[in-house]
Design an enzyme around this catalytic site. Structure first.
Site, PDB file in Angstrom:
ATOM      1  N   THR A 124      42.493  40.008  48.543  1.00  0.00           N
ATOM      2  CA  THR A 124      41.478  40.174  47.495  1.00  0.00           C
ATOM      3  C   THR A 124      41.332  41.625  47.044  1.00  0.00           C
ATOM      4  OG1 THR A 124      39.083  40.046  47.133  1.00  0.00           O
ATOM      5  CG2 THR A 124      39.788  40.257  49.400  1.00  0.00           C
ATOM      6  N   ASP A 125      40.887  41.809  45.805  1.00  0.00           N
ATOM      7  CA  ASP A 125      40.619  43.176  45.305  1.00  0.00           C
ATOM      8  C   ASP A 125      39.438  43.817  46.022  1.00  0.00           C
ATOM      9  OD1 ASP A 125      38.531  41.675  44.160  1.00  0.00           O
ATOM     10  OD2 ASP A 125      38.865  42.389  42.110  1.00  0.00           O
ATOM     11  N   GLU A 126      38.640  42.993  46.749  1.00  0.00           N
ATOM     12  CA  GLU A 126      37.443  43.554  47.398  1.00  0.00           C
ATOM     13  C   GLU A 126      37.795  44.543  48.503  1.00  0.00           C
ATOM     14  OE1 GLU A 126      34.068  41.206  48.226  1.00  0.00           O
ATOM     15  OE2 GLU A 126      34.357  39.929  46.475  1.00  0.00           O
ATOM     16  N   TYR A 149      32.631  40.386  54.675  1.00  0.00           N
ATOM     17  CA  TYR A 149      33.770  39.582  54.180  1.00  0.00           C
ATOM     18  C   TYR A 149      34.947  40.494  53.841  1.00  0.00           C
ATOM     19  CZ  TYR A 149      36.750  37.512  50.585  1.00  0.00           C
ATOM     20  OH  TYR A 149      37.846  37.122  49.853  1.00  0.00           O
ATOM     21  N   LYS A 153      38.784  40.714  55.473  1.00  0.00           N
ATOM     22  CA  LYS A 153      40.031  40.556  54.703  1.00  0.00           C
ATOM     23  C   LYS A 153      40.887  41.828  54.845  1.00  0.00           C
ATOM     24  CE  LYS A 153      41.217  37.593  52.338  1.00  0.00           C
ATOM     25  NZ  LYS A 153      41.971  36.336  52.583  1.00  0.00           N
TER      26      LYS A 153
HETATM   27  P1  NAD Z   1      37.396  28.563  49.586  1.00  0.00           P
HETATM   28  O1  NAD Z   1      36.234  29.054  50.370  1.00  0.00           O
HETATM   29  O2  NAD Z   1      37.164  27.726  48.378  1.00  0.00           O
HETATM   30  O3  NAD Z   1      38.382  27.727  50.537  1.00  0.00           O
HETATM   31  C1  NAD Z   1      38.757  28.181  51.806  1.00  0.00           C
HETATM   32  C2  NAD Z   1      39.478  27.045  52.516  1.00  0.00           C
HETATM   33  O4  NAD Z   1      39.891  27.522  53.818  1.00  0.00           O
HETATM   34  C3  NAD Z   1      38.606  25.811  52.744  1.00  0.00           C
HETATM   35  O5  NAD Z   1      39.323  24.642  52.406  1.00  0.00           O
HETATM   36  C4  NAD Z   1      38.298  25.864  54.235  1.00  0.00           C
HETATM   37  O6  NAD Z   1      38.090  24.585  54.818  1.00  0.00           O
HETATM   38  C5  NAD Z   1      39.551  26.530  54.779  1.00  0.00           C
HETATM   39  N1  NAD Z   1      39.326  27.188  56.069  1.00  0.00           N
HETATM   40  C6  NAD Z   1      38.300  27.999  56.415  1.00  0.00           C
HETATM   41  N2  NAD Z   1      38.426  28.393  57.701  1.00  0.00           N
HETATM   42  C7  NAD Z   1      39.562  27.823  58.173  1.00  0.00           C
HETATM   43  C8  NAD Z   1      40.229  27.857  59.422  1.00  0.00           C
HETATM   44  N3  NAD Z   1      39.747  28.555  60.479  1.00  0.00           N
HETATM   45  N4  NAD Z   1      41.381  27.159  59.563  1.00  0.00           N
HETATM   46  C9  NAD Z   1      41.879  26.423  58.518  1.00  0.00           C
HETATM   47  N5  NAD Z   1      41.275  26.344  57.327  1.00  0.00           N
HETATM   48  C10 NAD Z   1      40.134  27.050  57.144  1.00  0.00           C
HETATM   49  O7  NAD Z   1      38.243  29.860  49.235  1.00  0.00           O
HETATM   50  P2  NAD Z   1      39.004  30.285  47.886  1.00  0.00           P
HETATM   51  O8  NAD Z   1      38.024  30.869  46.952  1.00  0.00           O
HETATM   52  O9  NAD Z   1      39.873  29.161  47.488  1.00  0.00           O
HETATM   53  O10 NAD Z   1      39.898  31.492  48.453  1.00  0.00           O
HETATM   54  C11 NAD Z   1      41.177  31.245  49.021  1.00  0.00           C
HETATM   55  C12 NAD Z   1      41.796  32.578  49.439  1.00  0.00           C
HETATM   56  O11 NAD Z   1      41.910  33.428  48.305  1.00  0.00           O
HETATM   57  C13 NAD Z   1      40.973  33.344  50.470  1.00  0.00           C
HETATM   58  O12 NAD Z   1      41.862  33.946  51.390  1.00  0.00           O
HETATM   59  C14 NAD Z   1      40.243  34.410  49.637  1.00  0.00           C
HETATM   60  O13 NAD Z   1      39.969  35.549  50.411  1.00  0.00           O
HETATM   61  C15 NAD Z   1      41.277  34.688  48.569  1.00  0.00           C
HETATM   62  N6  NAD Z   1      40.730  35.160  47.282  1.00  0.00           N
HETATM   63  C16 NAD Z   1      39.727  34.460  46.655  1.00  0.00           C
HETATM   64  C17 NAD Z   1      39.282  34.894  45.402  1.00  0.00           C
HETATM   65  C18 NAD Z   1      38.206  34.156  44.651  1.00  0.00           C
HETATM   66  O14 NAD Z   1      37.739  34.648  43.623  1.00  0.00           O
HETATM   67  N7  NAD Z   1      37.770  32.969  45.085  1.00  0.00           N
HETATM   68  C19 NAD Z   1      39.841  36.043  44.807  1.00  0.00           C
HETATM   69  C20 NAD Z   1      40.862  36.718  45.494  1.00  0.00           C
HETATM   70  C21 NAD Z   1      41.311  36.259  46.726  1.00  0.00           C
HETATM   71  O1  DAU Z   2      36.895  39.827  43.924  1.00  0.00           O
HETATM   72  C1  DAU Z   2      37.445  38.729  44.592  1.00  0.00           C
HETATM   73  C2  DAU Z   2      36.365  38.039  45.382  1.00  0.00           C
HETATM   74  O2  DAU Z   2      35.547  37.351  44.449  1.00  0.00           O
HETATM   75  C3  DAU Z   2      36.881  37.076  46.434  1.00  0.00           C
HETATM   76  O3  DAU Z   2      37.619  37.805  47.385  1.00  0.00           O
HETATM   77  C4  DAU Z   2      35.712  36.338  47.110  1.00  0.00           C
HETATM   78  O4  DAU Z   2      36.193  35.382  48.028  1.00  0.00           O
HETATM   79  C5  DAU Z   2      34.910  35.644  46.044  1.00  0.00           C
HETATM   80  O5  DAU Z   2      33.782  35.006  46.617  1.00  0.00           O
HETATM   81  C6  DAU Z   2      34.452  36.654  44.990  1.00  0.00           C
HETATM   82  O6  DAU Z   2      33.489  37.577  45.542  1.00  0.00           O
HETATM   83  P1  DAU Z   2      32.244  38.066  44.667  1.00  0.00           P
HETATM   84  O7  DAU Z   2      31.165  38.529  45.560  1.00  0.00           O
HETATM   85  O8  DAU Z   2      32.689  38.992  43.591  1.00  0.00           O
HETATM   86  O9  DAU Z   2      31.884  36.654  43.974  1.00  0.00           O
HETATM   87  P2  DAU Z   2      30.521  35.866  43.760  1.00  0.00           P
HETATM   88  O10 DAU Z   2      30.862  34.650  42.958  1.00  0.00           O
HETATM   89  O11 DAU Z   2      29.734  35.674  44.996  1.00  0.00           O
HETATM   90  O12 DAU Z   2      29.715  36.893  42.819  1.00  0.00           O
HETATM   91  C7  DAU Z   2      30.276  37.395  41.613  1.00  0.00           C
HETATM   92  C8  DAU Z   2      29.295  38.389  41.019  1.00  0.00           C
HETATM   93  O13 DAU Z   2      28.122  37.691  40.597  1.00  0.00           O
HETATM   94  C9  DAU Z   2      28.827  39.433  41.996  1.00  0.00           C
HETATM   95  O14 DAU Z   2      28.619  40.668  41.308  1.00  0.00           O
HETATM   96  C10 DAU Z   2      27.485  38.898  42.497  1.00  0.00           C
HETATM   97  C11 DAU Z   2      26.953  38.156  41.285  1.00  0.00           C
HETATM   98  N1  DAU Z   2      26.095  36.985  41.557  1.00  0.00           N
HETATM   99  C12 DAU Z   2      26.550  36.032  42.430  1.00  0.00           C
HETATM  100  C13 DAU Z   2      25.809  34.915  42.712  1.00  0.00           C
HETATM  101  C14 DAU Z   2      26.312  33.870  43.689  1.00  0.00           C
HETATM  102  C15 DAU Z   2      24.885  36.833  40.906  1.00  0.00           C
HETATM  103  O15 DAU Z   2      24.496  37.692  40.090  1.00  0.00           O
HETATM  104  N2  DAU Z   2      24.153  35.721  41.168  1.00  0.00           N
HETATM  105  C16 DAU Z   2      24.539  34.741  42.051  1.00  0.00           C
HETATM  106  O16 DAU Z   2      23.794  33.754  42.259  1.00  0.00           O
END
Ligand code: NAD
Ligand code: DAU
Length: 342
Positions: A124-126, A149, A153
């Site tokens: 992730t970019d985080e 988190y 990562k």
């Molecule tokens: P998500 O939370 O929707 O899904 C995570 C999945 O992992 C779920 O199906 C969960 O059951 C499974 N899981 C959790 N713990 C586990 C374990 N111990 N063993 C096996 N499975 C397990 O997540 P997402 O948003 O689809 O993100 C997927 C990946 O992409 C993550 O690694 C996240 O860090 C990365 N990522 C997410 C975003 C985003 O915006 N959502 C952006 C950049 C990177």
């Molecule tokens: O940048 C990549 C990441 O994006 C992933 O690695 C994470 O898994 C994913 O959860 C996401 O993290 P963020 O914290 O950026 O996403 P989130 O959807 O929780 O929040 C996005 C932005 O919106 C953040 O600035 C917080 C804000 N927010 C979020 C929620 C849930 C609100 O203002 N109100 C809300 O209720």
């Protein structure tokens, strides 16, 4: 290709499996997923009886389970499984350390011992932390995670790096910006705002709402992962992003206009502790080296996402009711039953 996908029942993993089968109809995929609250088997119901697809319920930190899974010869691992919600990590980070750090280590260790030819770690970019206005992080930028988190990562990224450096284990890491699209659990910003809008509820914007994220449509991310899996260089990191960070309030206003609601629904609530102000990525490397570009514009992607949530109220209800957890217990209470199908 025979792939082991971890976390394939979550948001991006399930979109990736859908994308990958479409792009590579002969592929075989084993999906190891712990089926936590963030998973939803409805995300993958269309593949349940597809030849070449198997779900194994299991924890990636369970070395014995992984040993069993790796008895099947595999070409590559695509590692999505993680605890992913920042707010939950602020409340309690234990599960984040278990899965993101110990789980990634366990998967790396077994993949190395089984001589896997390719390992793609989805990050992730985080991990780069919050950036100043005008700045963007490239793959050499310093790692400065700010939430538990992001720290978990970053730790997993460092483990992957060490496996390449120490063992020449053929791993590649991707770091993507914020994804949005179908099948995203509605605790995350975009689906939370959409579901609240569709139900006429208030829209909880943290703080002043001027925090910037670089929103990318999930299918563009999946296509980038496929490209890196195919041609990314081992030991390298590739940033993936849309390329236009925007403030949260702009996303909320666009969604309000798409749905046809009123801005009176915007509710500025208490800010997230340690809330990162701005994420922004330099994505020149993947664009130049692998010829990848995002294809879905922000307005088009947001409109498609609203349409998907409008058309799938039963999916939203199932994620909220916990009904799907009972379903898992009923059908996947036996690890061995799943493994026997491999
Ligand atoms: P998500 O939370 O929707 O899904 C995570 C999945 O992992 C779920 O199906 C969960 O059951 C499974 N899981 C959790 N713990 C586990 C374990 N111990 N063993 C096996 N499975 C397990 O997540 P997402 O948003 O689809 O993100 C997927 C990946 O992409 C993550 O690694 C996240 O860090 C990365 N990522 C997410 C975003 C985003 O915006 N959502 C952006 C950049 C990177
Ligand atoms: O940048 C990549 C990441 O994006 C992933 O690695 C994470 O898994 C994913 O959860 C996401 O993290 P963020 O914290 O950026 O996403 P989130 O959807 O929780 O929040 C996005 C932005 O919106 C953040 O600035 C917080 C804000 N927010 C979020 C929620 C849930 C609100 O203002 N109100 C809300 O209720």
């Amino acid at each position: 290709m025979k792939l082991l996908v971890t976390g394939g029942a979550g948001f991006i993993g399930s979109n990736f499996i859908r994308y990958y089968f479409k792009a590579h109809p002969d592929a075989q995929i084993i999906n190891v997923d712990k089926l936590t609250y963030a998973a939803n088997l409805n995300n993958l119901s269309e593949f349940e009886s597809r030849p070449g697809y198997r779900l194994v319920r299991g924890d990636i930190a369970d070395a014995r389970l992984l040993e069993d899974v790796f008895d099947t010869p595999l070409d590559a691992v695509v590692h999505f499984a993680a605890e992913t919600h920042v707010d939950r990590s602020i409340a309690n980070a234990r599960d984040f350390i278990h899965t993101n750090v110990l789980g990634t280590y366990t998967l790396l260790d077994i993949s190395r011992k089984k001589r896997i030819g390719r390992f793609l770690h989805v990050s992730t970019d985080e991990v780069y932390g919050s950036l100043a206005p005008g700045d963007s992080a490239d793959e050499q930028s310093s790692i400065q995670p700010n939430s538990p988190y992001a720290a978990s990562k970053a730790a997993s990224d460092m483990l992957v790096r060490s496996f390449w450096h120490t063992y020449r284990f053929p791993a590649v890491t991707t770091r993507c910006s914020n994804n949005y699209g179908p099948y995203q659990f509605p605790e995350k910003f975009v689906p939370l705002m959409i579901t609240h809008l569709l139900e006429g509820k208030k829209l909880p914007v943290y703080g002043d709402g001027l925090h910037e994220r670089d929103w990318i449509f999930v299918e563009d991310h999946c296509r980038a992962i496929d490209r890196v899996l195919e041609a990314g260089r081992a030991g390298e990191v590739y940033n993936i992003g849309f390329g236009h960070p925007v403030p949260n309030l702009e996303i909320v206003r666009r969604l309000i206009r798409i749905v046809g609601a009123s801005e009176d629904l915007i509710d500025h609530v208490a800010d997230r502790p340690g809330h990162d102000r701005r994420y922004a990525l330099c994505t020149t490397k993947i664009r130049r080296e692998l010829g990848w570009e995002p294809r879905v514009g922000l307005q088009q992607g947001l409109a498609a996402t609203v349409e998907w949530y409008r058309a799938n109220p039963a999916w939203v209800a199932s994620t909220r009711s916990g009904e799907y957890l009972a379903y898992y217990e009923k059908f996947y209470s036996h690890r061995d039953a799943s493994l026997a199908q491999l």
